[in-house]
Design an enzyme around this catalytic site. Structure first.
Site, PDB file in Angstrom:
ATOM      1  N   TYR A 136      18.882  -6.049  30.948  1.00  0.00           N
ATOM      2  CA  TYR A 136      18.198  -7.091  31.177  1.00  0.00           C
ATOM      3  C   TYR A 136      17.474  -6.284  32.141  1.00  0.00           C
ATOM      4  O   TYR A 136      17.743  -5.656  32.205  1.00  0.00           O
ATOM      5  CB  TYR A 136      18.292  -8.371  30.698  1.00  0.00           C
ATOM      6  N   ARG A 189       1.456  -5.496  29.674  1.00  0.00           N
ATOM      7  CA  ARG A 189       2.056  -6.282  31.795  1.00  0.00           C
ATOM      8  C   ARG A 189       3.781  -6.166  31.554  1.00  0.00           C
ATOM      9  O   ARG A 189       3.949  -7.155  31.320  1.00  0.00           O
ATOM     10  CB  ARG A 189       1.310  -7.525  31.571  1.00  0.00           C
ATOM     11  N   LYS A 207      15.103  -9.173  25.553  1.00  0.00           N
ATOM     12  CA  LYS A 207      15.357  -9.419  25.117  1.00  0.00           C
ATOM     13  C   LYS A 207      16.133 -10.768  24.262  1.00  0.00           C
ATOM     14  O   LYS A 207      17.168 -11.669  24.087  1.00  0.00           O
ATOM     15  CB  LYS A 207      13.974 -10.993  24.801  1.00  0.00           C
ATOM     16  N   GLU A 278       5.863 -11.730  23.966  1.00  0.00           N
ATOM     17  CA  GLU A 278       6.682 -11.272  25.888  1.00  0.00           C
ATOM     18  C   GLU A 278       5.159 -10.542  26.098  1.00  0.00           C
ATOM     19  O   GLU A 278       5.506  -9.028  25.577  1.00  0.00           O
ATOM     20  CB  GLU A 278       7.991 -10.399  24.871  1.00  0.00           C
ATOM     21  N   ASP A 279       5.279 -10.512  27.670  1.00  0.00           N
ATOM     22  CA  ASP A 279       4.859  -9.778  28.579  1.00  0.00           C
ATOM     23  C   ASP A 279       3.160  -8.548  27.889  1.00  0.00           C
ATOM     24  O   ASP A 279       2.765  -7.777  27.683  1.00  0.00           O
ATOM     25  CB  ASP A 279       5.299  -7.871  28.715  1.00  0.00           C
ATOM     26  N   ASP A 301       6.864 -16.950  25.760  1.00  0.00           N
ATOM     27  CA  ASP A 301       7.469 -16.731  27.129  1.00  0.00           C
ATOM     28  C   ASP A 301       7.516 -17.030  28.594  1.00  0.00           C
ATOM     29  O   ASP A 301       7.943 -17.778  29.163  1.00  0.00           O
ATOM     30  CB  ASP A 301       8.918 -15.875  26.863  1.00  0.00           C
ATOM     31  N   ASP A 302       6.074 -16.186  28.450  1.00  0.00           N
ATOM     32  CA  ASP A 302       5.695 -15.864  30.200  1.00  0.00           C
ATOM     33  C   ASP A 302       4.912 -16.750  30.350  1.00  0.00           C
ATOM     34  O   ASP A 302       5.617 -17.671  31.947  1.00  0.00           O
ATOM     35  CB  ASP A 302       5.400 -14.526  30.099  1.00  0.00           C
ATOM     36  N   ASN A 452       9.543  -9.794  38.231  1.00  0.00           N
ATOM     37  CA  ASN A 452      10.607  -8.191  38.145  1.00  0.00           C
ATOM     38  C   ASN A 452       9.625  -6.871  38.312  1.00  0.00           C
ATOM     39  O   ASN A 452       8.496  -7.187  37.840  1.00  0.00           O
ATOM     40  CB  ASN A 452      11.089  -9.192  36.860  1.00  0.00           C
TER      41      ASN A 452
HETATM   42  N1  LIG Z   1      11.056 -14.693  36.722  1.00  0.00           N
HETATM   43  C1  LIG Z   1      10.669 -14.801  35.646  1.00  0.00           C
HETATM   44  O1  LIG Z   1      11.405 -15.252  35.051  1.00  0.00           O
HETATM   45  C2  LIG Z   1       9.250 -14.584  34.940  1.00  0.00           C
HETATM   46  C3  LIG Z   1       8.816 -13.092  35.469  1.00  0.00           C
HETATM   47  N2  LIG Z   1       7.598 -12.918  35.812  1.00  0.00           N
HETATM   48  C4  LIG Z   1       7.107 -11.855  37.229  1.00  0.00           C
HETATM   49  O2  LIG Z   1       5.484 -12.565  37.574  1.00  0.00           O
HETATM   50  C5  LIG Z   1       4.502 -11.604  37.421  1.00  0.00           C
HETATM   51  C6  LIG Z   1       3.452 -11.541  37.245  1.00  0.00           C
HETATM   52  O3  LIG Z   1       3.305 -11.718  35.870  1.00  0.00           O
HETATM   53  P1  LIG Z   1       2.058 -12.180  34.862  1.00  0.00           P
HETATM   54  O4  LIG Z   1       1.743 -13.409  35.390  1.00  0.00           O
HETATM   55  O5  LIG Z   1       2.307 -12.281  33.465  1.00  0.00           O
HETATM   56  O6  LIG Z   1       0.980 -10.804  35.706  1.00  0.00           O
HETATM   57  P2  LIG Z   1      -0.454 -10.703  36.040  1.00  0.00           P
HETATM   58  O7  LIG Z   1      -0.498  -9.796  35.720  1.00  0.00           O
HETATM   59  O8  LIG Z   1      -1.096 -12.238  34.425  1.00  0.00           O
HETATM   60  O9  LIG Z   1      -0.699 -12.322  36.739  1.00  0.00           O
HETATM   61  C7  LIG Z   1      -0.364 -11.549  38.096  1.00  0.00           C
HETATM   62  C8  LIG Z   1      -1.475 -11.895  39.560  1.00  0.00           C
HETATM   63  O10 LIG Z   1      -0.659 -12.218  40.275  1.00  0.00           O
HETATM   64  C9  LIG Z   1      -1.623 -12.012  41.503  1.00  0.00           C
HETATM   65  N3  LIG Z   1      -2.002 -10.604  42.799  1.00  0.00           N
HETATM   66  C10 LIG Z   1      -1.810  -9.432  42.442  1.00  0.00           C
HETATM   67  N4  LIG Z   1      -1.326  -8.795  43.762  1.00  0.00           N
HETATM   68  C11 LIG Z   1      -1.471  -9.881  44.374  1.00  0.00           C
HETATM   69  C12 LIG Z   1      -1.525  -9.743  46.037  1.00  0.00           C
HETATM   70  N5  LIG Z   1      -1.546  -8.969  47.106  1.00  0.00           N
HETATM   71  N6  LIG Z   1      -1.774 -11.410  46.690  1.00  0.00           N
HETATM   72  C13 LIG Z   1      -1.792 -12.721  46.213  1.00  0.00           C
HETATM   73  N7  LIG Z   1      -1.379 -12.484  44.319  1.00  0.00           N
HETATM   74  C14 LIG Z   1      -1.237 -10.965  43.876  1.00  0.00           C
HETATM   75  C15 LIG Z   1      -2.618 -11.688  40.955  1.00  0.00           C
HETATM   76  O11 LIG Z   1      -4.151 -11.581  40.504  1.00  0.00           O
HETATM   77  C16 LIG Z   1      -2.843 -11.974  39.266  1.00  0.00           C
HETATM   78  O12 LIG Z   1      -2.980 -13.540  39.450  1.00  0.00           O
HETATM   79  C17 LIG Z   1       5.706 -10.135  37.639  1.00  0.00           C
HETATM   80  O13 LIG Z   1       6.066  -9.110  38.103  1.00  0.00           O
HETATM   81  C18 LIG Z   1       6.384 -10.661  36.200  1.00  0.00           C
HETATM   82  O14 LIG Z   1       7.604 -10.265  36.018  1.00  0.00           O
HETATM   83  C19 LIG Z   1       6.842 -13.165  34.356  1.00  0.00           C
HETATM   84  C20 LIG Z   1       6.832 -14.552  33.602  1.00  0.00           C
HETATM   85  C21 LIG Z   1       9.006 -14.984  33.949  1.00  0.00           C
HETATM   86  C1  LIG Z   2      11.373 -12.806  32.929  1.00  0.00           C
HETATM   87  C2  LIG Z   2       9.673 -12.037  32.464  1.00  0.00           C
HETATM   88  O1  LIG Z   2       9.602 -12.448  30.856  1.00  0.00           O
HETATM   89  C3  LIG Z   2       9.242 -11.435  32.658  1.00  0.00           C
HETATM   90  O2  LIG Z   2       9.438 -10.721  34.462  1.00  0.00           O
HETATM   91  O3  LIG Z   2       7.907 -10.700  32.071  1.00  0.00           O
HETATM   92 MG   LIG Z   3       8.100 -11.373  30.059  1.00  0.00          MG
END
Ligand SMILES: NC(=O)C1=CN([C@@H]2O[C@H](COP(=O)(O)OP(=O)(O)OC[C@H]3O[C@@H](n4cnc5c(N)ncnc54)[C@H](O)[C@@H]3O)[C@@H](O)[C@H]2O)C=CC1
Ligand SMILES: CC(=O)C(=O)O
Ligand SMILES: [Mg+2]
Length: 608
Positions: A136, A189, A207, A278-279, A301-302, A452
């Site tokens: 993962y 994504r 996953k 997912e993603d 999930d996201d 991540n």
């Molecule tokens: N820890 C967890 O369980 C999870 C973590 N994530 C992580 O969250 C991150 C984002 O995922 P999503 O929201 O789906 O992506 P997304 O692409 O939909 O959103 C990214 C956001 O970050 C903003 N952004 C980009 N550069 C920036 C900057 N320099 N300053 C401030 N904001 C900025 C963008 O404008 C956008 O609003 C990914 O890295 C993903 O791996 C996502 C889901 C679960």
């Molecule tokens: C953990 C997860 O689902 C993500 O980073 O997109």
């Molecule tokens: Mg995800």
């Protein structure tokens, strides 16, 4: 039947507190009937036992002479694998390229997965904390980035833009009669790595490995899926090894037609399968969720899993300050990233605030930034999902916090209790930002660097405990080691990842036979996670439990019970909603635990 399990509930309670709970509670079928013989069995990872086939089976299945003569037991095979894995680790010590080390470990595990699933899943279950970072995040990110070069053997199903009109028949190419859990991505994504096209298939595979390990979903009944609708990643389109369609992503109705057809094909063959999205990039993540949530047993999930985990962390941060939960609406929270994950978290947190009696107009605790800085009402073309979090002007506003204000400006002026990153931008919580967090109005400032994989984490725990202080609370999406603070004190590096929830959401939905996955079911899972950690742990800065079958059983049971309460459950495997509804809370946990698959070798009988 569940009733016998319920009668054994005190036994289950004892078993649940031991690490081998699932092994003891899972009632395996006596034998597996196989339609194969000889090498076909050895080449089938589901049935293969390698050198553990006893002589009687070797005779029955036409295996005599195809294996070394000595029969070894499961434990010996297990030890052999772990020893060879440790040798690999030792041999790679001092290797400066951590990518090479991670990929070598992943390849070792992947080879076992392809050869002998029983052994693979036992190794994974027993060593989940050690191996989750390989199957993962973060290693799965590396695997996706290099997938076309790493490809050896197909896993899961590929539906593409070229398969339009064919999916209803294609789905019958999958060899298993029953599928319980599907994780699907369009690769647009992948973690914080962007559009990886068909290479994103590594995510559903990873996953689902957690579904098997943590939720006891039978690996014969899981299906990783990639919907290859093209990619806009120029580098991949030019890469001669790239294994996906070489075309730009489909958009609009053409795109939706592919997803619709896939969902209908799933429904036709496995109407009770749970589908996890997912993603998907933000626009399609929200759109597909709205499109299918009431018609299918699915969730994103996201958006939804992440939200529950983040809320549990945010409530933990309140408790860590010694404050009651109803103080949550007074917490100032800066969220960096207004994408599918960030907006999912904000919606959930706002809902929690409203539940605590704050009005829609009165909520005032969130500051949201995206790539263009602080989001305010003067921003043009705001997505409606983001608009309700845009800051305005007026007496409640901090003067001088203008549209597009930088992160450091916002943190300095707001002095938030929590700084939460879902931006996909590694290192964005730099020294200046973290030093500003030291001036937080909270006695336990919390920093959640949730992006991540590790390279995209907004900061590291070392930086947080150094710059924000030893009282800080830290959580990240990908795992980090705890930090030694001296004097025997530890700075805890929590992992705030949707992996604490999605296995339980899927399992609870499956066992309830829910028609769809409601907000109430998701909330029940999240509340269960939020209340799981004790006050003592919280005081130390521990916000989440280690991922395990125990927490999944609890979350799964909470989700199942919510499905019953909302009259959404239709039952599963002959256990109907009526029977499910008579179970007490504890009996439901027992039932869920009992239903978990556990890897052991079964006697094989050939029909051929
Ligand atoms: N820890 C967890 O369980 C999870 C973590 N994530 C992580 O969250 C991150 C984002 O995922 P999503 O929201 O789906 O992506 P997304 O692409 O939909 O959103 C990214 C956001 O970050 C903003 N952004 C980009 N550069 C920036 C900057 N320099 N300053 C401030 N904001 C900025 C963008 O404008 C956008 O609003 C990914 O890295 C993903 O791996 C996502 C889901 C679960
Ligand atoms: C953990 C997860 O689902 C993500 O980073 O997109
Ligand atoms: Mg995800």
């Amino acid at each position: 039947m569940w009733r016998s399990a319920a009668r054994r509930s005190s036994l289950f309670r004892r078993l649940l507190s031991s690490s081998s709970s699932a092994a003891a509670s899972y009632a395996p079928p006596a034998v597996y009937i196989v339609n194969k013989r000889g090498n076909d069995i050895l080449n089938d990872p589901w049935y293969n036992k390698d050198t553990a086939f006893p002589m009687t089976e070797r005779d029955r299945l036409g295996l005599r002479g195809l294996l070394p003569p000595r029969v070894t037991c499961f434990e010996e095979q297990y030890e052999r694998f772990i020893n060879s894995y440790r040798t690999l680790e030792n041999n790679m010590q001092g290797e400066p390229d951590s990518t090479r080390v991670a990929l070598a470990k992943w390849k070792d595990l992947n080879r076992l997965h392809s050869r002998n699933e029983t052994l693979y899943y036992r190794v994974l279950i027993d060593n989940i904390e050690e191996f989750a970072p390989i199957v993962y995040t973060p290693t799965v990110g590396l695997v996706c980035e290099n997938y076309s070069g790493l490809f050896r053997r197909s896993r899961g199903m590929y539906f593409t833009a070229k398969d339009k009109g064919e999916m209803m028949s294609m789905i019958y190419n999958w060899p298993a009669d029953k599928v319980d859990m599907i994780v699907v991505t369009d690769g647009s994504r992948i973690l914080g790595l962007g559009d990886l096209g068909v290479q994103g298939v590594g995510i559903p595979i990873g996953k689902l490995d957690l579904y098997v390990a943590a939720a006891g979903i039978n690996p014969q009944k899981v299906l990783p899926v990639i919907l290859d609708v093209g990619t806009n990643n120029e580098k991949l389109l030019e890469d001669k090894l790239y294994l996906g369609l070489r075309q730009p992503r489909l958009e609009g109705e053409e795109y939706l037609a592919i997803i619709d057809e896939f969902m209908e094909a799933v429904r036709a063959r496995w109407p009770k399968a749970v589908v996890q999205f997912e993603d998907f990039q933000m626009k399609w993540a929200f759109e597909t969720l709205e499109r299918y949530r009431n018609r299918f047993c699915m969730f994103n999930d996201d958006i939804q899993g992440t939200a529950g985990v983040a809320l549990a962390g945010l409530l933990g941060a309140v408790r860590a300050q010694g404050r009651p939960l109803h103080d949550f609406p007074n917490q100032k929270i800066v969220v960096v990233g207004a994408g599918s994950a960030g907006i999912g978290v904000l919606n959930k947190a706002k809902k929690a605030t409203l539940k605590m009696g704050i009005t829609e107009e009165g909520h005032n605790q969130f500051w949201v930034l995206d790539k263009d800085g602080l989001i305010t009402k003067v921003r043009e073309g705001l997505d409606p999902a983001v608009a309700s979090f845009a800051r305005g002007s007026g007496p409640n506003e901090i003067p001088d916090l203008h549209e597009g204000a930088s992160l450091v400006e916002v943190v300095k002026k707001v002095k938030p209790h929590v700084l939460l990153g879902l931006s996909g931008v590694g290192g964005i919580f730099n020294e200046e930002v973290l030093k500003a967090m030291k001036e937080s109005d909270s006695p336990r400032p919390a920093v959640f660097a949730m992006s991540n994989p590790t390279t995209k984490a907004e900061c590291t725990p070392d930086d947080v405990f150094k710059h924000v202080g030893e009282n800080a609370i830290f959580a990240s999406g990908s795992p980090f080691s705890n930090v030694s603070l001296g004097n025997g004190k530890t700075g805890y590096a929590n992992q705030a990842n949707n992996m604490y929830l999605f296995p339980g959401i899927g399992l609870g939905a499956l066992l309830s036979g829910a028609r769809n996955i409601s907000v109430g079911m998701l909330e029940a899972g999240a509340e269960c996670l939020a209340s799981y950690i004790t006050d003592d742990e919280i005081k130390k800065g521990i916000l989440f439990p280690p991922v395990s079958r125990h927490i999944t059983a609890q979350v799964g049971a909470a989700v199942l019970r919510a499905a019953i309460a909302e009259d959404l459950a239709e039952g599963c495997d002959g256990v109907g909603p009526k029977e499910l509804s008579t179970m007490s809370e504890l009996e439901t946990v027992d039932y869920v635990t009992q239903k978990m698959w556990y890897p052991v070798y079964h006697p094989l009988v050939s029909k051929k």
